[in-house]
Design a protein around this motif. Structure first.
Motif, mmCIF file in Angstrom:
data_model
loop_
_atom_site.group_PDB
_atom_site.id
_atom_site.type_symbol
_atom_site.label_atom_id
_atom_site.label_comp_id
_atom_site.label_asym_id
_atom_site.label_seq_id
_atom_site.Cartn_x
_atom_site.Cartn_y
_atom_site.Cartn_z
ATOM 1 N N LEU A 43 -45.852 -10.684 59.113
ATOM 2 C CA LEU A 43 -44.533 -10.058 59.269
ATOM 3 C C LEU A 43 -44.657 -8.534 59.289
ATOM 4 C CD1 LEU A 43 -41.451 -10.405 59.434
ATOM 5 C CD2 LEU A 43 -41.433 -10.314 56.926
ATOM 6 N N ALA A 44 -45.458 -7.995 58.400
ATOM 7 C CA ALA A 44 -45.665 -6.544 58.372
ATOM 8 C C ALA A 44 -46.280 -6.055 59.678
ATOM 9 C CB ALA A 44 -46.549 -6.162 57.189
ATOM 10 N N MET A 45 -47.241 -6.824 60.199
ATOM 11 C CA MET A 45 -47.874 -6.460 61.460
ATOM 12 C C MET A 45 -46.861 -6.518 62.606
ATOM 13 S SD MET A 45 -51.203 -8.119 63.375
ATOM 14 C CE MET A 45 -51.734 -8.784 61.849
ATOM 15 N N PHE A 46 -45.993 -7.532 62.583
ATOM 16 C CA PHE A 46 -44.975 -7.644 63.620
ATOM 17 C C PHE A 46 -44.057 -6.431 63.610
ATOM 18 C CE2 PHE A 46 -40.630 -8.625 64.784
ATOM 19 C CZ PHE A 46 -40.805 -8.981 66.110
ATOM 20 N N TYR A 47 -43.543 -6.070 62.436
ATOM 21 C CA TYR A 47 -42.631 -4.930 62.370
ATOM 22 C C TYR A 47 -43.317 -3.612 62.729
ATOM 23 C CZ TYR A 47 -38.636 -7.510 60.669
ATOM 24 O OH TYR A 47 -37.578 -8.363 60.570
ATOM 25 N N GLU A 48 -44.589 -3.497 62.425
ATOM 26 C CA GLU A 48 -45.321 -2.269 62.771
ATOM 27 C C GLU A 48 -45.496 -2.113 64.282
ATOM 28 O OE1 GLU A 48 -47.188 1.290 62.065
ATOM 29 O OE2 GLU A 48 -46.295 0.014 60.533
ATOM 30 N N PHE A 49 -45.672 -3.228 64.988
ATOM 31 C CA PHE A 49 -45.966 -3.184 66.425
ATOM 32 C C PHE A 49 -44.976 -3.988 67.260
ATOM 33 C CE2 PHE A 49 -50.012 -2.768 64.119
ATOM 34 C CZ PHE A 49 -50.391 -1.511 64.564
ATOM 35 N N ARG A 50 -43.743 -4.135 66.812
ATOM 36 C CA ARG A 50 -42.792 -5.010 67.505
ATOM 37 C C ARG A 50 -42.451 -4.572 68.918
ATOM 38 N NH1 ARG A 50 -37.707 -4.046 63.580
ATOM 39 N NH2 ARG A 50 -37.591 -1.815 63.838
ATOM 40 N N GLU A 51 -42.694 -3.320 69.253
ATOM 41 C CA GLU A 51 -42.424 -2.879 70.626
ATOM 42 C C GLU A 51 -43.358 -3.549 71.634
ATOM 43 O OE1 GLU A 51 -45.205 0.175 68.814
ATOM 44 O OE2 GLU A 51 -43.326 -0.711 68.174
ATOM 45 N N PHE A 52 -44.419 -4.177 71.151
ATOM 46 C CA PHE A 52 -45.337 -4.904 72.027
ATOM 47 C C PHE A 52 -44.953 -6.373 72.207
ATOM 48 C CE2 PHE A 52 -48.139 -1.514 70.250
ATOM 49 C CZ PHE A 52 -48.285 -0.812 71.435
ATOM 50 N N THR A 53 -43.845 -6.788 71.613
ATOM 51 C CA THR A 53 -43.393 -8.174 71.754
ATOM 52 C C THR A 53 -43.017 -8.426 73.209
ATOM 53 O OG1 THR A 53 -42.490 -8.102 69.523
ATOM 54 C CG2 THR A 53 -41.732 -9.893 70.952
ATOM 55 N N PRO A 54 -43.583 -9.462 73.817
ATOM 56 C CA PRO A 54 -43.232 -9.745 75.212
ATOM 57 C C PRO A 54 -41.765 -10.165 75.336
ATOM 58 C CG PRO A 54 -44.831 -11.351 74.379
ATOM 59 C CD PRO A 54 -44.569 -10.385 73.292
ATOM 60 N N ILE A 55 -41.159 -9.814 76.438
ATOM 61 C CA ILE A 55 -39.773 -10.206 76.702
ATOM 62 C C ILE A 55 -39.795 -11.595 77.333
ATOM 63 C CG2 ILE A 55 -37.721 -9.688 78.083
ATOM 64 C CD1 ILE A 55 -38.442 -6.747 77.800
ATOM 65 N N GLY A 56 -38.858 -12.407 76.954
ATOM 66 C CA GLY A 56 -38.752 -13.731 77.557
ATOM 67 C C GLY A 56 -39.237 -14.833 76.639
ATOM 68 N N ARG A 57 -39.655 -15.915 77.249
ATOM 69 C CA ARG A 57 -40.017 -17.117 76.490
ATOM 70 C C ARG A 57 -41.186 -16.904 75.544
ATOM 71 N NH1 ARG A 57 -39.340 -21.753 81.116
ATOM 72 N NH2 ARG A 57 -37.073 -21.597 81.204
ATOM 73 N N ARG A 58 -42.190 -16.155 75.976
ATOM 74 C CA ARG A 58 -43.353 -15.920 75.098
ATOM 75 C C ARG A 58 -42.944 -15.147 73.850
ATOM 76 N NH1 ARG A 58 -48.117 -13.187 77.135
ATOM 77 N NH2 ARG A 58 -49.184 -14.207 75.434
ATOM 78 N N GLY A 59 -42.116 -14.136 74.029
ATOM 79 C CA GLY A 59 -41.643 -13.368 72.882
ATOM 80 C C GLY A 59 -40.765 -14.199 71.962
ATOM 81 N N ASP A 60 -39.894 -15.017 72.556
ATOM 82 C CA ASP A 60 -39.043 -15.899 71.755
ATOM 83 C C ASP A 60 -39.889 -16.881 70.952
ATOM 84 O OD1 ASP A 60 -36.828 -14.649 72.807
ATOM 85 O OD2 ASP A 60 -36.328 -16.269 74.196
ATOM 86 N N GLU A 61 -40.885 -17.458 71.589
ATOM 87 C CA GLU A 61 -41.759 -18.417 70.905
ATOM 88 C C GLU A 61 -42.548 -17.730 69.801
ATOM 89 O OE1 GLU A 61 -43.593 -21.938 69.840
ATOM 90 O OE2 GLU A 61 -41.843 -21.608 71.118
ATOM 91 N N MET A 62 -43.001 -16.536 70.047
ATOM 92 C CA MET A 62 -43.759 -15.787 69.057
ATOM 93 C C MET A 62 -42.911 -15.557 67.804
ATOM 94 S SD MET A 62 -45.556 -12.128 69.678
ATOM 95 C CE MET A 62 -44.451 -11.018 68.857
ATOM 96 N N ILE A 63 -41.677 -15.135 67.995
ATOM 97 C CA ILE A 63 -40.792 -14.870 66.864
ATOM 98 C C ILE A 63 -40.428 -16.165 66.145
ATOM 99 C CG2 ILE A 63 -38.490 -14.054 66.246
ATOM 100 C CD1 ILE A 63 -38.879 -11.868 68.411
ATOM 101 N N ARG A 64 -40.180 -17.228 66.892
ATOM 102 C CA ARG A 64 -39.868 -18.516 66.258
ATOM 103 C C ARG A 64 -41.032 -19.009 65.397
ATOM 104 N NH1 ARG A 64 -37.111 -19.775 71.049
ATOM 105 N NH2 ARG A 64 -38.986 -20.702 71.936
ATOM 106 N N ARG A 65 -42.242 -18.893 65.899
ATOM 107 C CA ARG A 65 -43.409 -19.331 65.118
ATOM 108 C C ARG A 65 -43.572 -18.511 63.842
ATOM 109 N NH1 ARG A 65 -48.487 -20.933 68.963
ATOM 110 N NH2 ARG A 65 -47.379 -22.368 70.333
ATOM 111 N N LEU A 66 -43.377 -17.218 63.953
ATOM 112 C CA LEU A 66 -43.478 -16.367 62.771
ATOM 113 C C LEU A 66 -42.376 -16.728 61.778
ATOM 114 C CD1 LEU A 66 -44.747 -14.106 61.178
ATOM 115 C CD2 LEU A 66 -43.477 -12.461 62.590
ATOM 116 N N ALA A 67 -41.171 -16.947 62.250
ATOM 117 C CA ALA A 67 -40.068 -17.343 61.363
ATOM 118 C C ALA A 67 -40.378 -18.676 60.687
ATOM 119 C CB ALA A 67 -38.768 -17.423 62.150
ATOM 120 N N ASP A 68 -40.954 -19.623 61.414
ATOM 121 C CA ASP A 68 -41.334 -20.909 60.815
ATOM 122 C C ASP A 68 -42.347 -20.726 59.701
ATOM 123 O OD1 ASP A 68 -39.644 -22.285 62.503
ATOM 124 O OD2 ASP A 68 -41.241 -22.926 63.881
ATOM 125 N N ARG A 69 -43.303 -19.843 59.915
ATOM 126 C CA ARG A 69 -44.300 -19.573 58.879
ATOM 127 C C ARG A 69 -43.656 -18.951 57.646
ATOM 128 N NH1 ARG A 69 -49.209 -16.263 60.692
ATOM 129 N NH2 ARG A 69 -49.901 -16.872 58.631
#
Length: 84
Positions: A20-46
């Motif tokens: 989570l800390a790594m995500f917030y530090e580099f969240r501007e690199f989150t892909p837009i679209g389905r890959r980004g949505d899936e990435m966030i969902r997986r992190l939220a599940d964890r």
């Protein structure tokens, strides 16, 4: 590379709080679209799995806000030439 950390098996190496800390530090690199949505969902599940419910909720709210803006923007750009 950023998405691979969260979508691949490499993301399971670090603890959910570190991810989570790594995500917030580099969240501007989150892909837009389905890959980004899936990435966030997986992190939220964890986060939910280790009872970090507030953090998971904040992450999903962030996804809703940024996802809505990203999906709205292409249509707005197409409409601009017709508005002048």
């Amino acid at each position: 590379m950023f998405a691979q950390i969260f979508l691949g098996s490499k993301g399971m190496i670090c603890r959910p709080s570190t991810a989570l800390a790594m995500f917030y530090e580099f969240r501007e690199f989150t892909p837009i679209g389905r890959r980004g949505d899936e990435m966030i969902r997986r992190l939220a599940d964890r986060l939910v799995a280790v009872d970090l419910l507030d953090q998971a909720s904040e992450l999903l709210q962030y996804q809703l806000i940024t996802g809505w803006r990203a999906r709205r923007e292409p249509g707005r750009r197409r409409a601009l030439p017709w508005s002048t």
